[in-house]
Design an enzyme around this catalytic site. Sequence first.
Site, PDB file in Angstrom:
ATOM      1  N   CYS A 152     -89.572-115.203 -66.478  1.00 56.61           N
ATOM      2  CA  CYS A 152     -89.350-113.776 -66.716  1.00 56.61           C
ATOM      3  C   CYS A 152     -90.693-113.053 -66.913  1.00 56.61           C
ATOM      4  CB  CYS A 152     -88.405-113.567 -67.894  1.00 56.61           C
ATOM      5  SG  CYS A 152     -87.627-111.928 -67.917  1.00 56.61           S
ATOM      6  N   HIS A 196     -83.417-117.241 -66.902  1.00 56.63           N
ATOM      7  CA  HIS A 196     -83.422-117.876 -68.221  1.00 56.63           C
ATOM      8  C   HIS A 196     -82.381-118.990 -68.239  1.00 56.63           C
ATOM      9  CE1 HIS A 196     -86.037-114.954 -70.148  1.00 56.63           C
ATOM     10  NE2 HIS A 196     -85.320-113.977 -69.627  1.00 56.63           N
TER      11      HIS A 196
END
Length: 519
Positions: free
Chosen positions: A351, A456
């Site tokens: 991310c 994630h």
Amino acid sequence: MLQGTSSNAGKSVLTAALCRILLQDGFSVAPFKAQNMALNSFVTPDGREIGRAQAVQAAACRLEPDARMNPVLLKPNSDTGSQVIVMGHPVGNMRVKEYTAYKAQAFSTVCTAYDSLAAEHDILVLEGAGSPAEINLKAHDIVNMRMAQYARAKVLLVADIDRGGVFASLVGTMELLDGWERDLVAGFVLNRFRGDASLLDPALAYTTRRTGKPFLGVVPEITALGLPEEDSVSFREGLGGRTLRRDALRIEAGTAGIAGVVDIALVDLPHIANFTDVDALAGEPDVSLRVVRHPGELGQPDCVILPGSKNTLGDLAWLRTSGLADALLACADARTGSSDKLGGPEIVGICGGLQMLGQRVEDPHSVESDRAAGLVCSSGAGLGLLAVHTVMGADKVLARVTATHTEFGLPLRGYEIHHGQTRVTDSSETRACVVADDGPPIGYTNDRGVWGTYLHGLFDADAFRRAFIDRLRVRRGLPPVGRVVAPYGLEPALDRLADAVRAALDMEAVYRLLGIAPR
């Protein structure tokens, strides 16, 4: 309701334990935390964002996470401001005074969410935040005693004995509460005790005489629990301080029958977010996972992971001032220029970490940066290790995702939480390596051992995690294991937690407080 004498007293874990115990006893139960401040978050099935702790508590109840379980989430992006997320969607960045003024509106939403969730379940287990005795916050409290009053909840006050001064913290908390608040406290719970609990009897008796409140249990320290940490305090206390030399990385042949360990370094960013992405790696018998904060701690790892961040530009600036940016570039150069078997480490970004690995990051809408406070600029050069360019969009991407890791051909499952829109600037150098099942790439790699993804939770996938570790093993000169040896999942951990807490807590007293009989 579980409240604490401090942050990190163990409220979240004990809430999860009570949720699982009540579920085991035959009740429909759900967790609820009115307001959570955390950089670990999770995406619900309908694309809303809540605190990761409430997602774990939902799992303890065998429920899908629901935005009503955590109607207000604060994600700090500076020392004085946070992104405010209400019922799973961001409503803006607010500094402290702005949010204080907004709290009355927030509490109305909180009460509506609570009423809706309570109507669907036999019992709600509420969690407070920080301490109810923060006298500077009590006037506009929406998460501790005011919430307990609204829910007509019995409050158990939790104190962490490992911190020291635990009885002073209990007595002091009671002294700072108003009379109506003290009336809501039904008893105390001591958490994280090591040793013979009977040695505490004189102190327990004295505290009860002083406050008029009984102790409902002394919960032992539960090691290697295997549940995600809620915040960076727990994370840093759990992994910080581990310094392992390369020549000390060994593992005895045990039930897994594995020899040799790979060394993975996780960079501890100032605004680190969703560091639970590495939890599954920490549970592997042939992985040493350690935190690094300075270039001198980096050493020669097999892999470096740049985790998520709530302030990508601010953390990029910190990487440069700390010297870690130069150290990471040197690692990449060592891998590229090496002719030996090992060379430099694999470098992974997740991310915000992916965004930092690219050539440039821009935040034209100030969704993460705080230009008004003069804390960080709205654009900046990345580390230049991947040929990608990121622009922060005004809209936040929140999605549960199934995907494929193209190099291994293995399935992945996780979630996206980001404002950034990332594009490849040189397709001859950088290619997709994680592709969502509906088509778009959400991860990129090159031939220099650098890759990153927006997904994630990708390391939660057992087959992928083992393939990734085996690739590190082979590069290190170790044989691949070729099989899953440490399946990752919350169910066994939640049952172990419930067993330990049930043995330590007076559940008969808990049921009396609830006014119901165990089934």
